[in-house]
Scaffold this active site. Structure first.
Site, PDB file in Angstrom:
ATOM      1  N   SER A  31      86.193  85.593 -33.484  1.00  0.00           N
ATOM      2  CA  SER A  31      85.424  84.490 -34.069  1.00  0.00           C
ATOM      3  C   SER A  31      84.333  84.084 -33.100  1.00  0.00           C
ATOM      4  O   SER A  31      84.609  83.683 -31.964  1.00  0.00           O
ATOM      5  CB  SER A  31      86.349  83.305 -34.343  1.00  0.00           C
ATOM      6  OG  SER A  31      85.560  82.148 -34.513  1.00  0.00           O
ATOM      7  N   HIS A  34      83.725  87.565 -37.127  1.00  0.00           N
ATOM      8  CA  HIS A  34      84.056  86.408 -37.958  1.00  0.00           C
ATOM      9  C   HIS A  34      83.082  85.281 -37.617  1.00  0.00           C
ATOM     10  O   HIS A  34      82.964  84.875 -36.460  1.00  0.00           O
ATOM     11  CB  HIS A  34      85.506  86.007 -37.662  1.00  0.00           C
ATOM     12  CG  HIS A  34      86.020  84.867 -38.465  1.00  0.00           C
ATOM     13  ND1 HIS A  34      86.565  85.013 -39.724  1.00  0.00           N
ATOM     14  CD2 HIS A  34      86.099  83.539 -38.177  1.00  0.00           C
ATOM     15  CE1 HIS A  34      86.958  83.843 -40.178  1.00  0.00           C
ATOM     16  NE2 HIS A  34      86.682  82.924 -39.259  1.00  0.00           N
ATOM     17  N   ASP A  66      81.954  81.426 -38.377  1.00  0.00           N
ATOM     18  CA  ASP A  66      82.427  80.147 -38.927  1.00  0.00           C
ATOM     19  C   ASP A  66      81.251  79.235 -39.253  1.00  0.00           C
ATOM     20  O   ASP A  66      80.557  78.759 -38.359  1.00  0.00           O
ATOM     21  CB  ASP A  66      83.342  79.460 -37.917  1.00  0.00           C
ATOM     22  CG  ASP A  66      84.656  80.209 -37.767  1.00  0.00           C
ATOM     23  OD1 ASP A  66      85.378  80.318 -38.769  1.00  0.00           O
ATOM     24  OD2 ASP A  66      84.928  80.697 -36.659  1.00  0.00           O
ATOM     25  N   MET A 106      80.172  75.695 -40.644  1.00  0.00           N
ATOM     26  CA  MET A 106      80.724  74.344 -40.868  1.00  0.00           C
ATOM     27  C   MET A 106      79.580  73.366 -41.126  1.00  0.00           C
ATOM     28  O   MET A 106      78.522  73.477 -40.504  1.00  0.00           O
ATOM     29  CB  MET A 106      81.498  73.881 -39.630  1.00  0.00           C
ATOM     30  CG  MET A 106      82.594  74.826 -39.198  1.00  0.00           C
ATOM     31  SD  MET A 106      83.545  74.111 -37.843  1.00  0.00           S
ATOM     32  CE  MET A 106      84.493  75.544 -37.315  1.00  0.00           C
ATOM     33  N   HIS A 145      83.139  82.838 -42.866  1.00  0.00           N
ATOM     34  CA  HIS A 145      84.145  81.841 -43.234  1.00  0.00           C
ATOM     35  C   HIS A 145      83.416  80.511 -43.463  1.00  0.00           C
ATOM     36  O   HIS A 145      83.005  79.850 -42.511  1.00  0.00           O
ATOM     37  CB  HIS A 145      85.172  81.737 -42.094  1.00  0.00           C
ATOM     38  CG  HIS A 145      86.236  80.714 -42.330  1.00  0.00           C
ATOM     39  ND1 HIS A 145      87.120  80.319 -41.339  1.00  0.00           N
ATOM     40  CD2 HIS A 145      86.583  79.992 -43.436  1.00  0.00           C
ATOM     41  CE1 HIS A 145      87.943  79.408 -41.827  1.00  0.00           C
ATOM     42  NE2 HIS A 145      87.638  79.189 -43.093  1.00  0.00           N
ATOM     43  N   MET A 165      83.258  76.841 -44.172  1.00  0.00           N
ATOM     44  CA  MET A 165      83.993  75.575 -44.195  1.00  0.00           C
ATOM     45  C   MET A 165      82.990  74.494 -44.581  1.00  0.00           C
ATOM     46  O   MET A 165      82.567  73.668 -43.772  1.00  0.00           O
ATOM     47  CB  MET A 165      84.613  75.311 -42.818  1.00  0.00           C
ATOM     48  CG  MET A 165      85.824  76.199 -42.567  1.00  0.00           C
ATOM     49  SD  MET A 165      86.232  76.360 -40.838  1.00  0.00           S
ATOM     50  CE  MET A 165      85.116  77.671 -40.404  1.00  0.00           C
ATOM     51  N   MET A 168      94.736  79.511 -43.216  1.00  0.00           N
ATOM     52  CA  MET A 168      94.441  78.834 -41.947  1.00  0.00           C
ATOM     53  C   MET A 168      95.748  78.484 -41.244  1.00  0.00           C
ATOM     54  O   MET A 168      96.636  77.879 -41.849  1.00  0.00           O
ATOM     55  CB  MET A 168      93.645  77.549 -42.202  1.00  0.00           C
ATOM     56  CG  MET A 168      92.207  77.754 -42.655  1.00  0.00           C
ATOM     57  SD  MET A 168      91.187  78.702 -41.524  1.00  0.00           S
ATOM     58  CE  MET A 168      91.283  77.733 -40.018  1.00  0.00           C
ATOM     59  N   GLY A 176      88.063  73.570 -38.339  1.00  0.00           N
ATOM     60  CA  GLY A 176      87.085  72.684 -37.708  1.00  0.00           C
ATOM     61  C   GLY A 176      86.784  73.031 -36.261  1.00  0.00           C
ATOM     62  O   GLY A 176      85.648  72.900 -35.821  1.00  0.00           O
ATOM     63  N   PHE A 177      87.796  73.494 -35.546  1.00  0.00           N
ATOM     64  CA  PHE A 177      87.602  73.716 -34.117  1.00  0.00           C
ATOM     65  C   PHE A 177      88.387  74.930 -33.643  1.00  0.00           C
ATOM     66  O   PHE A 177      89.469  75.227 -34.179  1.00  0.00           O
ATOM     67  CB  PHE A 177      88.055  72.485 -33.312  1.00  0.00           C
ATOM     68  CG  PHE A 177      87.305  71.239 -33.700  1.00  0.00           C
ATOM     69  CD1 PHE A 177      86.071  70.955 -33.132  1.00  0.00           C
ATOM     70  CD2 PHE A 177      87.818  70.388 -34.661  1.00  0.00           C
ATOM     71  CE1 PHE A 177      85.358  69.828 -33.516  1.00  0.00           C
ATOM     72  CE2 PHE A 177      87.120  69.251 -35.059  1.00  0.00           C
ATOM     73  CZ  PHE A 177      85.886  68.974 -34.478  1.00  0.00           C
ATOM     74  N   GLY A 206      90.416  76.913 -30.432  1.00  0.00           N
ATOM     75  CA  GLY A 206      91.276  76.520 -29.324  1.00  0.00           C
ATOM     76  C   GLY A 206      92.440  75.621 -29.676  1.00  0.00           C
ATOM     77  O   GLY A 206      93.034  75.002 -28.787  1.00  0.00           O
ATOM     78  N   ASP A 220      93.859  82.826 -39.494  1.00  0.00           N
ATOM     79  CA  ASP A 220      92.787  82.296 -38.638  1.00  0.00           C
ATOM     80  C   ASP A 220      93.250  81.002 -37.994  1.00  0.00           C
ATOM     81  O   ASP A 220      93.563  80.033 -38.688  1.00  0.00           O
ATOM     82  CB  ASP A 220      91.543  82.057 -39.512  1.00  0.00           C
ATOM     83  CG  ASP A 220      90.335  81.581 -38.727  1.00  0.00           C
ATOM     84  OD1 ASP A 220      90.365  81.603 -37.477  1.00  0.00           O
ATOM     85  OD2 ASP A 220      89.352  81.184 -39.377  1.00  0.00           O
ATOM     86  N   GLY A 265      94.512  79.903 -33.679  1.00  0.00           N
ATOM     87  CA  GLY A 265      95.587  80.002 -32.691  1.00  0.00           C
ATOM     88  C   GLY A 265      96.186  81.390 -32.544  1.00  0.00           C
ATOM     89  O   GLY A 265      97.312  81.527 -32.054  1.00  0.00           O
TER      90      GLY A 265
END
Ligand code: DX5
Ligand code: ZN
Length: 215
Positions: free
Chosen positions: A3, A26, A28, A30, A59, A61, A130, A135-136, A138, A168, A170
């Site tokens: 990502s 990937h 993201d 947002m 992806h 969001m 998910m 949103g974030f 880490g 997606d 962790g």
């Protein structure tokens, strides 16, 4: 799939080049409405398209994907995933994405059940579950999502075909095997890849771990 959210946004070209072993990149997107964070949009994806031949896995969001998602397919992304919580007409949207030549993906937040969407699966090329709140990067992997991965795998197996089940959030050397055992077959990893000393070696290591569990 690494990502890019965890990459250096001022140097995306070198981030892309740092993970040549990946199956896809990937991306993201947002909008600070669907999720409390703002990242990048269509112009950056268009630039990425010019910068790499790699598969782009978008992806989204964002609110109102019905309106915005098709442009990402038009821009040449091979895969475009919308959140079903935000889509007004997911069947129409999935068909539109496929018509544009992209794979159509449907994403579910951790608390969204798959069962209400079982009839939609034949319209899709991928389901994204998910494993953190979107949103974030880490964040800690949510084990409470594992039963849903297993239930989704059963629904997909019953259908036959080749719909990917992507995870997606962790994903790391500590969690990827749990995801494989639950039934996932596509994996997004942000901080574990770009936080590693050698991002490409981490991509290969994660893939090896997944493949060894699959077989
Ligand atoms: C989060 C994004 C993820 C994120 C994953 O909302 O959808 O793709 O980059 O990051 P890690 O792998 O660090 O959890
Ligand atoms: Zn993502």
């Amino acid at each position: 799939m690494p990502s890019l959210l965890s990459a250096d946004f001022a140097n995306l070209q070198s981030a892309v080049e740092s993970v040549p072993s990946s199956d896809a990149l990937h991306v993201d997107v947002m909008d600070s409405h669907f999720v409390p964070n703002l990242t990048l949009g269509l112009p950056v994806v268009e630039s990425l398209r010019k910068a790499t031949q790699a598969m782009l896995d978008i992806h989204l969001m964002i609110e109102d994907p019905d309106r915005w998602a098709p442009a990402y397919a038009e821009a040449g992304a091979e895969s475009v995933t919308f959140h079903v919580e935000a889509a007004k007409a997911p069947v129409r949207l999935a068909r539109e994405l496929r018509q544009q030549g992209a794979r159509a993906g449907m994403a579910l937040k951790p608390a969204t059940a798959i069962e209400g969407y079982a009839d939609l699966l034949p319209e899709l090329d991928m389901v994204l579950i998910m494993t953190v709140e979107p949103g974030f990067g880490g964040q800690k992997f949510l084990d409470m999502t594992l039963p849903k991965i297993t239930r989704t795998r059963k629904l997909l197996d019953a259908l036959g075909g080749d719909i990917w089940l992507q995870i997606d959030g962790g994903v790391s050397v500590e969690t990827i095997e749990r995801c494989v055992e639950a039934g996932a077959d596509a994996f997004v990893a942000g901080s574990s890849v770009f936080g590693a000393d050698d991002p490409d070696a981490m991509v290969r290591r994660l893939r090896e771990l997944a493949v060894s569990r699959l077989s």
